[in-house]
Design an enzyme around this catalytic site. Structure first.
Site, PDB file in Angstrom:
ATOM      1  N   ASP A 159     -46.520 -10.020 -71.471  1.00 53.10           N
ATOM      2  CA  ASP A 159     -45.283  -9.212 -71.594  1.00 53.10           C
ATOM      3  C   ASP A 159     -44.415  -9.704 -72.654  1.00 53.10           C
ATOM      4  OD1 ASP A 159     -46.201  -8.246 -69.288  1.00 53.10           O
ATOM      5  OD2 ASP A 159     -44.659  -8.499 -68.202  1.00 53.10           O
ATOM      6  N   ASP A 160     -43.241  -8.873 -73.015  1.00 57.51           N
ATOM      7  CA  ASP A 160     -42.215  -9.029 -73.665  1.00 57.51           C
ATOM      8  C   ASP A 160     -42.415  -9.120 -75.112  1.00 57.51           C
ATOM      9  OD1 ASP A 160     -40.881  -9.115 -71.426  1.00 57.51           O
ATOM     10  OD2 ASP A 160     -40.414 -11.026 -71.560  1.00 57.51           O
ATOM     11  N   HIS A 215     -43.515  -1.727 -71.976  1.00 54.02           N
ATOM     12  CA  HIS A 215     -42.544  -2.662 -71.142  1.00 54.02           C
ATOM     13  C   HIS A 215     -41.158  -2.233 -71.210  1.00 54.02           C
ATOM     14  CE1 HIS A 215     -41.844  -6.037 -68.547  1.00 54.02           C
ATOM     15  NE2 HIS A 215     -41.409  -6.669 -69.827  1.00 54.02           N
ATOM     16  N   HIS A 222     -35.923  -3.827 -72.377  1.00 52.76           N
ATOM     17  CA  HIS A 222     -36.214  -4.582 -71.302  1.00 52.76           C
ATOM     18  C   HIS A 222     -34.851  -4.504 -70.127  1.00 52.76           C
ATOM     19  CE1 HIS A 222     -37.584  -8.128 -69.164  1.00 52.76           C
ATOM     20  NE2 HIS A 222     -38.544  -8.009 -69.824  1.00 52.76           N
ATOM     21  N   TYR A 271     -39.172  -7.089 -65.129  1.00 54.66           N
ATOM     22  CA  TYR A 271     -39.107  -8.135 -63.721  1.00 54.66           C
ATOM     23  C   TYR A 271     -40.041  -7.425 -62.617  1.00 54.66           C
ATOM     24  CZ  TYR A 271     -35.125  -8.971 -66.579  1.00 54.66           C
ATOM     25  OH  TYR A 271     -34.169  -9.440 -67.526  1.00 54.66           O
ATOM     26  N   HIS A 317     -46.311 -14.343 -70.621  1.00 52.42           N
ATOM     27  CA  HIS A 317     -45.515 -13.854 -71.654  1.00 52.42           C
ATOM     28  C   HIS A 317     -45.876 -14.412 -72.798  1.00 52.42           C
ATOM     29  CE1 HIS A 317     -43.683 -12.944 -67.736  1.00 52.42           C
ATOM     30  NE2 HIS A 317     -42.705 -12.218 -68.363  1.00 52.42           N
TER      31      HIS A 317
HETATM   32 ZN   LIG Z   1     -40.806  -8.607 -69.473  1.00 55.66          ZN
END
Ligand SMILES: [Zn+2]
Ligand SMILES: *[C@@H]1O[C@H](CO)[C@@H](O)[C@H](O)[C@H]1NC(C)=O
Length: 243
Positions: free
Chosen positions: A48-49, A103, A107, A135, A191
């Site tokens: 993610d991210d 995603h 965020h 989350y 991540h």
């Molecule tokens: Zn995230």
């Protein structure tokens, strides 16, 4: 008379077929929530991210181990997805055969849900079929919004803990214990923005999972589904590519 006849015919048709209730209409739109893989002997490593600096190294590590990753990208989190560097990173991951998914944009702001999907389509030509809410939090509003975008919501059944301060040593222990438990399938949260995840934990995790005979596949593959709603040609940059 004609109108009345039509009205009557409609009523009969509705009675016969049973008009959908409001609740049924809602359910039809609401996105499915996926918490685990379904194809036996698969493990899906998700990241993610990003897009972020380490993606080239991470992709090389995955490819060297016959693994396909799944990247849940933001539109504007660690940086603007339309920057020269980030466009290259997204295209690289996509062209290497990793799964691209969304995603959300920032965020945080789920009201701008649609812009991340547009950015990924512009950059890669593909429209993702999966998204992950920040989350892992969702409510009916998120499921409705994702349903309208025809995306399934992907959570996980294993968390390395890399985003909540678990030390790399303990993350590796978690992976070792997971591999030793040997569940039929694994859907793992990581991540890509942490150097320790990419350079320390992942090599260990991949070794452990391979030693137990898992196939390291994308989320789509671990579900036996298609990763994208559609694929096409990437677009050329325009002045609209801003965050
Ligand atoms: Zn995230
Ligand atoms: C590589 O991964 C694919 C997809 O999971 C699998 O079908 C294939 O058997 C793997 N090859 C090797 C050499 O492990």
């Amino acid at each position: 008379m004609m109108l009345l006849k039509t009205f009557f015919a409609l009523c009969v048709a509705l009675l016969v077929s049973g008009a959908p209730t409001e609740e049924q209409l809602e359910k039809r739109q609401r996105a499915a929530v996926i918490t685990r893989c379904t194809v036996p002997n698969t493990a899906a490593l998700t990241f993610d991210d990003g897009p972020y600096w380490y993606i080239y190294d991470l992709s090389r590590l995955l490819k060297a181990n016959n693994a396909t990753g799944t990247f849940f990208f933001n539109g504007n989190n660690y940086g603007c997805i339309y920057s020269e560097d980030n466009v290259k990173r997204v295209r690289y991951a996509y062209n290497q055969g990793h799964q691209i998914a969304s995603h959300t944009w920032g965020h945080r702001d789920l009201t701008t849900l649609t812009w991340d999907q547009m950015a990924l389509r512009r950059i890669t030509g593909a429209v993702p079929a999966f998204m992950r809410p920040p989350y892992g939090n969702y409510n009916n509003l998120v499921l409705d919004a994702s349903g309208i975008r025809k995306q399934s919501v992907v959570i996980w059944d294993f968390d390395s803990g890399d985003s909540v301060g678990v030390s790399p040593a303990n993350q590796k222990t978690r992976y070792t214990q997971l591999a030793n438990r040997r569940p039929s399938t694994i859907l793992a949260l990581n991540h890509e923005v942490h150097a320790s995840t990419v350079f320390d934990v992942m090599p260990h995790a991949i070794n452990q999972l391979r030693a137990k005979g898992y196939r390291l596949v994308s989320v789509a593959e671990c579900l036996g589904r298609a990763p994208y709603q559609s694929v096409g040609s990437p677009e050329a940059r325009t002045s609209a590519w801003t965050c």
